[in-house]
Scaffold this motif. Structure first.
Motif, PDB file in Angstrom:
ATOM      1  N   ILE A  32      -1.723   3.777   6.172  1.00  0.00           N
ATOM      2  CA  ILE A  32      -2.784   3.758   5.169  1.00  0.00           C
ATOM      3  C   ILE A  32      -3.908   2.797   5.595  1.00  0.00           C
ATOM      4  CG2 ILE A  32      -3.380   3.160   2.797  1.00  0.00           C
ATOM      5  CD1 ILE A  32      -1.826   5.762   3.056  1.00  0.00           C
ATOM      6  N   LEU A  33      -3.522   1.596   6.055  1.00  0.00           N
ATOM      7  CA  LEU A  33      -4.526   0.608   6.449  1.00  0.00           C
ATOM      8  C   LEU A  33      -5.343   1.082   7.648  1.00  0.00           C
ATOM      9  CD1 LEU A  33      -2.447  -2.699   6.063  1.00  0.00           C
ATOM     10  CD2 LEU A  33      -4.258  -1.854   4.556  1.00  0.00           C
ATOM     11  N   ILE A  34      -4.646   1.648   8.633  1.00  0.00           N
ATOM     12  CA  ILE A  34      -5.354   2.155   9.822  1.00  0.00           C
ATOM     13  C   ILE A  34      -6.291   3.294   9.445  1.00  0.00           C
ATOM     14  CG2 ILE A  34      -5.043   3.351  12.027  1.00  0.00           C
ATOM     15  CD1 ILE A  34      -2.464   1.741  12.397  1.00  0.00           C
ATOM     16  N   ASP A  35      -5.823   4.150   8.547  1.00  0.00           N
ATOM     17  CA  ASP A  35      -6.650   5.280   8.118  1.00  0.00           C
ATOM     18  C   ASP A  35      -7.902   4.800   7.383  1.00  0.00           C
ATOM     19  OD1 ASP A  35      -7.005   8.203   7.758  1.00  0.00           O
ATOM     20  OD2 ASP A  35      -6.811   7.690   5.643  1.00  0.00           O
ATOM     21  N   ILE A  36      -7.757   3.741   6.575  1.00  0.00           N
ATOM     22  CA  ILE A  36      -8.897   3.221   5.819  1.00  0.00           C
ATOM     23  C   ILE A  36      -9.955   2.625   6.742  1.00  0.00           C
ATOM     24  CG2 ILE A  36      -9.622   1.433   4.181  1.00  0.00           C
ATOM     25  CD1 ILE A  36      -6.952   1.871   2.718  1.00  0.00           C
ATOM     26  N   PHE A  37      -9.494   1.815   7.708  1.00  0.00           N
ATOM     27  CA  PHE A  37     -10.444   1.064   8.535  1.00  0.00           C
ATOM     28  C   PHE A  37     -10.871   1.805   9.816  1.00  0.00           C
ATOM     29  CE2 PHE A  37      -8.287  -2.280   6.086  1.00  0.00           C
ATOM     30  CZ  PHE A  37      -9.389  -2.927   5.544  1.00  0.00           C
ATOM     31  N   TYR A  38      -9.973   2.631  10.352  1.00  0.00           N
ATOM     32  CA  TYR A  38     -10.285   3.272  11.635  1.00  0.00           C
ATOM     33  C   TYR A  38     -10.093   4.786  11.603  1.00  0.00           C
ATOM     34  CZ  TYR A  38      -9.757  -1.581  13.119  1.00  0.00           C
ATOM     35  OH  TYR A  38      -9.871  -2.957  13.238  1.00  0.00           O
ATOM     36  N   GLU A  41     -12.869   6.965  13.431  1.00  0.00           N
ATOM     37  CA  GLU A  41     -12.864   6.822  14.891  1.00  0.00           C
ATOM     38  C   GLU A  41     -11.656   7.520  15.510  1.00  0.00           C
ATOM     39  OE1 GLU A  41     -13.319   4.515  12.748  1.00  0.00           O
ATOM     40  OE2 GLU A  41     -15.111   3.329  13.218  1.00  0.00           O
ATOM     41  N   ILE A  42     -10.505   7.344  14.873  1.00  0.00           N
ATOM     42  CA  ILE A  42      -9.284   7.982  15.392  1.00  0.00           C
ATOM     43  C   ILE A  42      -9.410   9.501  15.323  1.00  0.00           C
ATOM     44  CG2 ILE A  42      -6.816   8.317  14.967  1.00  0.00           C
ATOM     45  CD1 ILE A  42      -6.691   5.413  14.044  1.00  0.00           C
ATOM     46  N   ALA A  43      -9.949  10.003  14.218  1.00  0.00           N
ATOM     47  CA  ALA A  43     -10.118  11.458  14.061  1.00  0.00           C
ATOM     48  C   ALA A  43     -11.054  12.018  15.131  1.00  0.00           C
ATOM     49  CB  ALA A  43     -10.659  11.763  12.668  1.00  0.00           C
ATOM     50  N   PHE A  44     -12.091  11.243  15.463  1.00  0.00           N
ATOM     51  CA  PHE A  44     -13.053  11.692  16.474  1.00  0.00           C
ATOM     52  C   PHE A  44     -12.378  11.886  17.830  1.00  0.00           C
ATOM     53  CE2 PHE A  44     -15.967  10.516  19.939  1.00  0.00           C
ATOM     54  CZ  PHE A  44     -16.935  11.492  19.789  1.00  0.00           C
TER      55      PHE A  44
END
Length: 220
Positions: A32-38, A41-44
């Protein structure tokens, strides 16, 4: 320097304990935290990776996880493993996690507007790991060597001299070592029927001079 090493060791053991006990929830919170902040960028970068490569990697991870989980662990016949309070707590936590994970996935599957095989494989990886933890893992141990009985449970270690023990009495939640003028107690949350028999067989074989008494029958 010594104080710093002690603090580092204590923190490492504490973090290891929490990771073992609540690993699934820690994964979820980190996600959840990674999804909120990054997340963006990760999806890209994720979209640039060919999907067959991701699916293949996840599938290989599933095979490896399944193989590791269902491959019997080689046990040392000189060491007797028994359950500790942490082992039983870990088993209960895993059951609770399983109760939440399966319905959550079913709900996601029905409300999702697209079928994603990668999510299915990832769910199976998590499911196999959690299901593995629902079986009781015994981490406390007895070892009889060179006239000494050593009991270990995490950081706790107790040593008994075989020559001082006259008898051993096993209860569902404790073991009592009787001496000539005193006794030593080891507490458990609960011993299962299998543990009773294993304790009796292990001690009878290695220290037949010590009388082993099963205080009362245990039923499952």
């Amino acid at each position: 320097m010594a104080l710093g090493f002690f603090i580092f060791t204590a923190m490492k053991e504490k973090l290891s304990y929490y990771w073992t006990e609540f690993g699934v929830w820690i994964y979820f919170i980190l996600y959840i935290l990674i999804d909120i902040f990054y997340g963006d960028e990760i999806a890209f970068y994720y979209e640039k990776i060919p999907k067959p490569i991701i699916t293949s990697a996840l599938f290989l991870l599933l095979i490896y996880t399944t193989y590791k989980v269902f491959t019997p662990t080689k046990e040392n016949p000189e060491i007797l493993l028994t359950p500790s309070e942490n082992d039983l707590q870990r088993k209960e936590n895993s059951f609770i996690s399983l109760i939440f994970i399966i319905p959550a996935f079913i709900v996601y599957f029905f409300i999702s507007d697209s079928f994603n095989v990668n999510y299915i494989i990832f769910f199976l990886i998590v499911l196999v790991n959690v299901k593995n933890e629902t079986s009781l893992k015994r981490t406390a141990s007895f070892q009889i060597k060179k006239g000494l009985i050593t009991y270990k449970r995490g950081k706790e270690e107790r040593v008994f001299n075989v020559s001082e023990i006259t008898s051993l009495e096993v209860f569902p939640n404790q073991i009592i070592f009787f001496k000539e003028d005193s006794q030593e107690l080891i507490s458990f949350h609960q011993l299962e029927k299998e543990d009773f028999q294993n304790i009796k067989t292990y001690f009878n074989k290695r220290v037949p001079e010590i009388s082993i008494n099963l205080a009362q029958p245990v039923t499952q």
